[in-house]
Design an enzyme around this catalytic site. Structure first.
Site, PDB file in Angstrom:
ATOM      1  CD  GLN A  72      -8.614   1.344   1.268  1.00  0.00           C
ATOM      2  OE1 GLN A  72      -8.799   2.393   1.856  1.00  0.00           O
ATOM      3  NE2 GLN A  72      -9.555   0.779   0.531  1.00  0.00           N
ATOM      4  CB  SER A  73      -2.948   6.101  -1.021  1.00  0.00           C
ATOM      5  OG  SER A  73      -2.396   7.385  -0.782  1.00  0.00           O
TER       6      SER A  73
END
Ligand SMILES: *Cc1c(COP(=O)(O)O)cnc(C)c1O
Length: 328
Positions: A72-73
């Site tokens: 989930q960068s």
């Protein structure tokens, strides 16, 4: 600094937000630098670093951007969105516990897919050597006649950090215009720390613009000793790139409120995020900004007048809907 190549992506100046209910909840005068509003889909703190990094990439003739981060960068997502805008390819190396059953396309990952990023999932163990991973992928791309440009995790190197030196200058100008009433200086700048580039840039910028007495970076993953080494290295890189920068303002990393794990907020932290949203309309994320503002509230002694940098992260919140069910 002004001679460094830069592409203007961010919608700036971002607002300075002040809410009496937030002051009450935190127990300090809190001015929020709304860097969650730097853009639409590319919003957050990473876009300020990417202005410098992609300026450099374009100058080098890059055709494909490589970067890395968690599944989930926010950084990987911002890179992918801006790559699409520039007509470049993007290749993302994303960490996940089991690449054979990859996470669902939600939150940031959905946006990565929407803009056509190439996603490679890697194990935490493979990820540890992410620079080597990207260097070898870049080599393959060169052999195919492409021009790769590798961006480190979080966009956190000396060049990226300059984006936050410039952000602190932006705040200086806002204060000089009277946009925060009679505030001329803060006791502290506070923000979440995930890869160190924001902390390095903020500390350099705060000193350069006499914006705050100190910088307090709230760690969300590694411990404070590890981050201290990382931030010091990035400060050195920035000095190499821009020798006229002053020494950084006094800075420290606090790691006491990282929560149960990176990306996982405690029940108390989640409740705090919901309370802030309901009393102020300010949305925090459970990975970075929620933990950092929670940490400020826990801090003792607490600085009286604070600039809190809201670094974004909304897509990460949207990917955690089920975790919040108990708090709503
Ligand atoms: C990346 C990120 C941070 C941390 O910034 P670093 O420069 O990586 O330390 C904080 N908040 C959000 C929302 C982020 O995406």
């Amino acid at each position: 600094m002004n001679r460094l190549p830069r592409i203007r992506f961010a919608h700036t100046p971002t607002p300075l937000f002040h809410h009496p209910e937030l002051d009450r909840l935190i127990g300090a005068e809190v001015w929020v630098k709304r860097d969650d509003m730097t853009s639409g889909a590319a919003a957050g703190n990473k876009i300020r670093k990417l202005e410098l990094l992609l300026g450099h990439a374009r100058q080098q003739g890059a055709t494909v951007l490589l970067t890395c981060g968690g599944a989930q960068s926010n950084h990987a997502r911002a890179t992918a969105v801006l790559a699409a805008e520039l007509g470049l390819r993007s290749v993302l190396f994303l960490r996940t516990s089991d690449p054979t059953s990859p996470p669902a396309d939600r939150g940031n990952l959905l946006l990565d897919r929407m803009v056509g990023a190439t996603v490679h999932f890697v194990t935490p163990q493979q990820y540890r050597d992410n620079l080597a991973l990207m260097a070898s992928a870049a080599q393959t791309l060169v052999e195919q006649g492409q021009h790769p440009y590798v961006i480190p995790e979080g966009g956190s190197n000396g060049r990226g950090a300059i984006g936050y030196v410039l952000a602190m200058q932006e705040v200086r100008e806002q204060l000089d215009l009277g946009l925060a009433g009679d505030v001329r200086e803060f006791d502290a700048v506070v923000h979440a720390c995930g890869s160190g580039g924001t902390a390095a840039g903020v500390a350099l910028g705060a000193a350069r613009c006499q914006l705050a007495r100190e910088v307090i970076a709230m760690a969300v993953c590694q411990d404070s000793a590890t981050f201290s080494g990382i931030v010091a290295r990035i400060v050195d890189e920035a000095h190499e790139l821009v020798p006229t920068l002053p020494p950084p303002a006094p800075w420290r990393i606090i790691d006491d409120w990282r929560g149960p794990a990176y990306g996982v907020a405690s029940e108390e932290q989640r409740r705090f995020i919901v309370t802030v949203a309901r009393h102020t309309g300010l949305l925090l994320d459970p990975v970075y900004t929620g933990k950092a503002l929670f940490a400020l509230r826990q801090l003792s002694p607490r600085p009286r007048r604070v600039l809190f940098v809201h670094t974004g992260g909304l897509p990460g919140l949207l990917a955690q809907a089920s975790d919040f069910a108990g708090e709503l």
